[in-house]
Design a protein around this motif. Structure first.
Motif, short mmCIF file in Angstrom:
data_model
loop_
_atom_site.label_atom_id
_atom_site.label_comp_id
_atom_site.label_asym_id
_atom_site.label_seq_id
_atom_site.Cartn_x
_atom_site.Cartn_y
_atom_site.Cartn_z
N GLY A 67 17.46 17.53 69.32
CA GLY A 67 18.76 17.88 69.88
C GLY A 67 19.75 18.22 68.79
N ASP A 68 20.68 19.11 69.10
CA ASP A 68 21.72 19.45 68.14
C ASP A 68 22.74 18.31 68.10
OD1 ASP A 68 22.87 20.26 70.76
OD2 ASP A 68 24.53 20.94 69.51
N VAL A 210 7.90 20.68 64.27
CA VAL A 210 9.25 20.35 63.82
C VAL A 210 9.99 21.61 63.39
CG1 VAL A 210 10.58 19.10 62.07
CG2 VAL A 210 8.60 18.00 63.13
N ARG A 211 9.31 22.48 62.65
CA ARG A 211 9.95 23.73 62.20
C ARG A 211 10.37 24.58 63.40
NH1 ARG A 211 8.34 28.67 62.01
NH2 ARG A 211 6.15 28.15 62.39
N ILE A 212 9.52 24.68 64.40
CA ILE A 212 9.83 25.49 65.58
C ILE A 212 11.01 24.90 66.35
CG2 ILE A 212 8.94 26.10 67.87
CD1 ILE A 212 6.21 26.56 66.50
N ALA A 213 11.06 23.57 66.45
CA ALA A 213 12.18 22.93 67.14
C ALA A 213 13.50 23.24 66.45
CB ALA A 213 11.96 21.43 67.21
N VAL A 214 13.52 23.13 65.12
CA VAL A 214 14.74 23.42 64.36
C VAL A 214 15.14 24.88 64.52
CG1 VAL A 214 15.72 23.54 62.03
CG2 VAL A 214 14.37 21.55 62.71
N GLU A 215 14.15 25.76 64.49
CA GLU A 215 14.45 27.18 64.61
C GLU A 215 14.96 27.55 66.00
OE1 GLU A 215 12.47 31.45 63.24
OE2 GLU A 215 11.58 29.53 62.63
N SER A 216 14.42 26.91 67.03
CA SER A 216 14.89 27.20 68.39
C SER A 216 16.33 26.72 68.58
CB SER A 216 13.97 26.55 69.42
OG SER A 216 14.02 25.14 69.36
N LEU A 217 16.70 25.59 67.99
CA LEU A 217 18.09 25.12 68.06
C LEU A 217 19.02 26.03 67.27
CD1 LEU A 217 17.60 21.25 67.78
CD2 LEU A 217 18.34 22.53 69.79
N GLN A 235 26.34 18.78 55.83
CA GLN A 235 25.05 18.09 55.72
C GLN A 235 24.67 17.42 57.06
OE1 GLN A 235 23.15 17.81 52.31
NE2 GLN A 235 24.29 19.71 52.59
N LEU A 236 24.76 18.20 58.13
CA LEU A 236 24.41 17.73 59.46
C LEU A 236 23.17 18.47 59.95
CD1 LEU A 236 27.94 17.56 61.13
CD2 LEU A 236 26.55 15.64 60.36
N TRP A 237 22.21 17.71 60.44
CA TRP A 237 20.95 18.30 60.89
C TRP A 237 20.64 17.82 62.30
CZ3 TRP A 237 21.32 21.05 56.85
CH2 TRP A 237 21.68 20.49 55.62
N PRO A 238 19.78 18.51 63.01
CA PRO A 238 19.39 18.04 64.35
C PRO A 238 18.74 16.66 64.28
CG PRO A 238 18.63 20.30 63.97
CD PRO A 238 19.11 19.78 62.65
#
Length: 274
Positions: A67-68, A210-217, A235-238
């Motif tokens: 989640g974002d 994990v990479r795909i989830a980050v890219e979709s967000l 410096q905020l990440w999903p």
């Protein structure tokens, strides 16, 4: 005559459902017990922070949810730091979209519900049982949802009986739907789902998932103002959790930092080439 254990007697009277125990003895403590009086429909939702976009996808050996970090209030950013994905228990995770305050209360109640069941019954609840309990909680919130304070969860976990990762979506009436491959909820879900359709494939390993989830967000944030993308300045990440036969685990921020930097670098290079 064998003496009765008082603790066992109290536990038996309480039953295996903590939320049902609350509804009988302290119904005012349930999230669904809140009342808005005569507030016009939609006015409460405009004044309450809203949590948005959650994605979930299966991979070889498990399931992932991300989640974002942005919450909005109307056209304002209410928070850049909110967490929308939480562990439900050792083998399941829960993501929320909708009215943030009610959603967080629902998450806490659901966590206690699963813990209470395991203590009373001496065994964890099945994944289907967990998803059904969550559906009942969403259904209890229907009166508030009709006034604009909806909570839409996304639930995922590792099924120890089927030895596979599974995920479930819900509607405001408590309808429960099992999803396959991938799914997304929240204001940016349309854009996130488009990215997932292009990037997901059978047999993904965990790192690829994990990479795909980050890219979709990231793609959802590019088109939906209520979704926050990776923030290299702050410096905020999903928030990303994976669940497999070893249990649930949160992906460390250092890994997400590197993935976000690589993603931004690739997108920047593609933009320059265009």
């Amino acid at each position: 005559m064998v003496p009765t254990d008082p603790a066992h007697t109290v536990a038996a009277e309480a039953g295996s459902s903590f939320s049902e125990h609350l509804s009988r003895h302290h119904p005012e403590l349930l999230p669904s017990a809140r009342r808005l009086g005569t507030a016009p429909a939609g006015s409460a939702s405009a004044a309450a922070p809203q949590a948005t976009t959650i994605v979930s996808l299966t991979y070889a050996g498990g399931v992932l949810m991300a989640g974002d970090r942005r919450a909005t209030m109307g056209n304002m950013i209410a928070s850049r730091h909110i967490r929308k994905v939480f562990p439900a228990d050792s083998y399941s995770v829960l993501g929320i979209a909708g009215t943030a305050g009610l959603a967080l209360d629902m998450i806490r109640l659901f966590q206690v519900e699963l813990e209470h069941y395991e203590k009373i019954e001496g065994t964890p609840m099945s994944l289907d049982g967990k998803s059904n309990r969550l559906a009942a909680m969403v259904r209890q919130n229907l009166p508030l949802a009709l006034q604009g304070l909806a909570v839409i969860p996304l639930f995922a976990g590792f099924d120890l009986e089927r030895h596979t990762g599974r995920m479930f979506s819900y509607d405001v009436t408590g309808g429960r739907y099992e999803e396959y491959e991938h799914h997304s909820v929240g204001s940016g879900s349309v854009f996130a789902r488009g990215a997932l359709k292009k990037l997901w494939r059978p047999g993904l390993d965990q790192d690829e998932a994990v990479r795909i989830a980050v890219e979709s967000l990231y793609d959802a944030a590019d088109d939906d103002s209520a979704t926050g993308g990776p923030d290299l300045v702050r410096q905020l990440w999903p928030v990303v959790y994976v669940v497999n036969s070893a249990g649930m685990r949160e992906i460390p921020e250092r890994e997400l930092h590197q993935l976000a930097e690589d993603l931004v670098s690739r997108r920047s290079a593609a933009g320059r080439e265009a």
